[in-house]
Design a protein around this motif. Structure first.
Motif, PDB file in Angstrom:
ATOM      1  N   MET A 122      33.779 -90.010 -43.179  1.00 15.85           N
ATOM      2  CA  MET A 122      34.496 -91.151 -42.638  1.00 15.85           C
ATOM      3  C   MET A 122      33.469 -92.183 -42.177  1.00 15.85           C
ATOM      4  O   MET A 122      32.496 -91.840 -41.527  1.00 15.85           O
ATOM      5  CB  MET A 122      35.376 -90.689 -41.485  1.00 15.85           C
ATOM      6  N   LYS A 123      33.725 -93.416 -42.481  1.00 12.18           N
ATOM      7  CA  LYS A 123      32.821 -94.508 -42.133  1.00 12.18           C
ATOM      8  C   LYS A 123      33.046 -94.922 -40.675  1.00 12.18           C
ATOM      9  O   LYS A 123      34.181 -95.099 -40.235  1.00 12.18           O
ATOM     10  CB  LYS A 123      33.110 -95.683 -43.062  1.00 12.18           C
ATOM     11  N   CYS A 124      31.967 -95.122 -39.931  1.00 14.22           N
ATOM     12  CA  CYS A 124      32.035 -95.541 -38.534  1.00 14.22           C
ATOM     13  C   CYS A 124      32.499 -97.004 -38.471  1.00 14.22           C
ATOM     14  O   CYS A 124      31.919 -97.859 -39.138  1.00 14.22           O
ATOM     15  CB  CYS A 124      30.672 -95.399 -37.861  1.00 14.22           C
TER      16      CYS A 124
ATOM     17  N   CYS B  23      29.214 -99.149 -36.645  1.00 13.59           N
ATOM     18  CA  CYS B  23      27.942 -99.423 -37.318  1.00 13.59           C
ATOM     19  C   CYS B  23      28.041 -99.345 -38.839  1.00 13.59           C
ATOM     20  O   CYS B  23      27.111 -99.738 -39.540  1.00 13.59           O
ATOM     21  CB  CYS B  23      26.853 -98.474 -36.813  1.00 13.59           C
ATOM     22  N   GLY B  24      29.139 -98.810 -39.358  1.00 13.80           N
ATOM     23  CA  GLY B  24      29.347 -98.761 -40.799  1.00 13.80           C
ATOM     24  C   GLY B  24      28.678 -97.594 -41.513  1.00 13.80           C
ATOM     25  O   GLY B  24      28.758 -97.501 -42.740  1.00 13.80           O
ATOM     26  N   LYS B  25      28.047 -96.705 -40.794  1.00 13.42           N
ATOM     27  CA  LYS B  25      27.382 -95.553 -41.412  1.00 13.42           C
ATOM     28  C   LYS B  25      28.407 -94.476 -41.774  1.00 13.42           C
ATOM     29  O   LYS B  25      29.475 -94.390 -41.177  1.00 13.42           O
ATOM     30  CB  LYS B  25      26.327 -94.961 -40.466  1.00 13.42           C
ATOM     31  N   ASP B  26      28.030 -93.628 -42.745  1.00 11.40           N
ATOM     32  CA  ASP B  26      28.929 -92.579 -43.231  1.00 11.40           C
ATOM     33  C   ASP B  26      28.818 -91.273 -42.451  1.00 11.40           C
ATOM     34  O   ASP B  26      29.608 -90.362 -42.653  1.00 11.40           O
ATOM     35  CB  ASP B  26      28.638 -92.269 -44.706  1.00 11.40           C
ATOM     36  N   ASN B  27      27.854 -91.149 -41.593  1.00  3.58           N
ATOM     37  CA  ASN B  27      27.592 -89.888 -40.910  1.00  3.58           C
ATOM     38  C   ASN B  27      28.440 -89.762 -39.641  1.00  3.58           C
ATOM     39  O   ASN B  27      28.001 -90.084 -38.551  1.00  3.58           O
ATOM     40  CB  ASN B  27      26.105 -89.776 -40.535  1.00  3.58           C
ATOM     41  N   THR B  28      29.660 -89.247 -39.785  1.00  3.69           N
ATOM     42  CA  THR B  28      30.505 -88.982 -38.624  1.00  3.69           C
ATOM     43  C   THR B  28      30.957 -87.534 -38.682  1.00  3.69           C
ATOM     44  O   THR B  28      30.993 -86.918 -39.743  1.00  3.69           O
ATOM     45  CB  THR B  28      31.740 -89.913 -38.592  1.00  3.69           C
TER      46      THR B  28
ATOM     47  N   CYS C 112      30.160 -90.826 -34.289  1.00  2.00           N
ATOM     48  CA  CYS C 112      29.171 -91.267 -35.270  1.00  2.00           C
ATOM     49  C   CYS C 112      27.821 -90.640 -34.920  1.00  2.00           C
ATOM     50  O   CYS C 112      27.382 -90.681 -33.761  1.00  2.00           O
ATOM     51  CB  CYS C 112      29.063 -92.793 -35.256  1.00  2.00           C
TER      52      CYS C 112
END
Length: 149
Positions: free
Chosen positions: A1-3, A6-11, A31
């Motif tokens: 899932m995208k944060c 911040c837009g990062k994928d690591n959640t 995130c």
């Protein structure tokens, strides 16, 4: 899932529980990059069932139409509301287990008649007389002969 921050994928999921409506799951996520938390909801995607009528018009499936016909056929018969609901649930399960997006009204009618025949023969004949649009006594008698055999 995208944060969403911040837009990062690591959640990752911290907590998961049924949502208030009971039809979805509420997930609390964090995130791994910015460490902010946010909530997501997961819901099953449903595809509407389309019924093809006798005149080839299409409309969305409506359980209430089956219920109305079955309740009229079972009027003043020794059949409980729970038995009727269970029968309609069986019909609905057959319809949706086909995994097709369209079904003919004839197919639904045949399913209902098959279940009604097992439930109550008078209710079956009542439903069949409307569904099959009996024009005269002979067609009615033909249907009765099928039951008696």
């Amino acid at each position: 899932m995208k944060c969403p921050y911040c837009g990062k994928d690591n959640t990752r999921v911290i907590d998961s529980r049924p949502a208030d409506d009971g039809d979805s799951i509420r997930r609390r996520r964090e995130c791994d990059e910015c460490h902010k938390r946010f909530t997501t909801y997961e819901k099953v995607e449903t595809i509407p069932m389309i019924v093809i009528k006798k005149d080839n018009n299409r409309e969305t499936y409506d359980r209430a139409k089956i219920e109305g016909g079955v309740f009229r056929a079972c009027h003043k018969r020794p059949i409980s509301a729970a038995q009727i609901e269970a029968m309609i649930d069986d019909v609905e399960a057959c319809i949706f287990n086909k995994e097709e997006r369209e079904i003919s009204s004839e197919e639904i009618g045949e399913l209902v008649m098959g279940k009604l025949k097992d439930l109550d023969s008078v209710a079956y004949v009542r439903f069949a007389s409307v569904y099959r649009e009996f024009k005269d006594v002979n067609t009615f008698m033909d249907e009765l002969k099928k039951i008696l055999e």
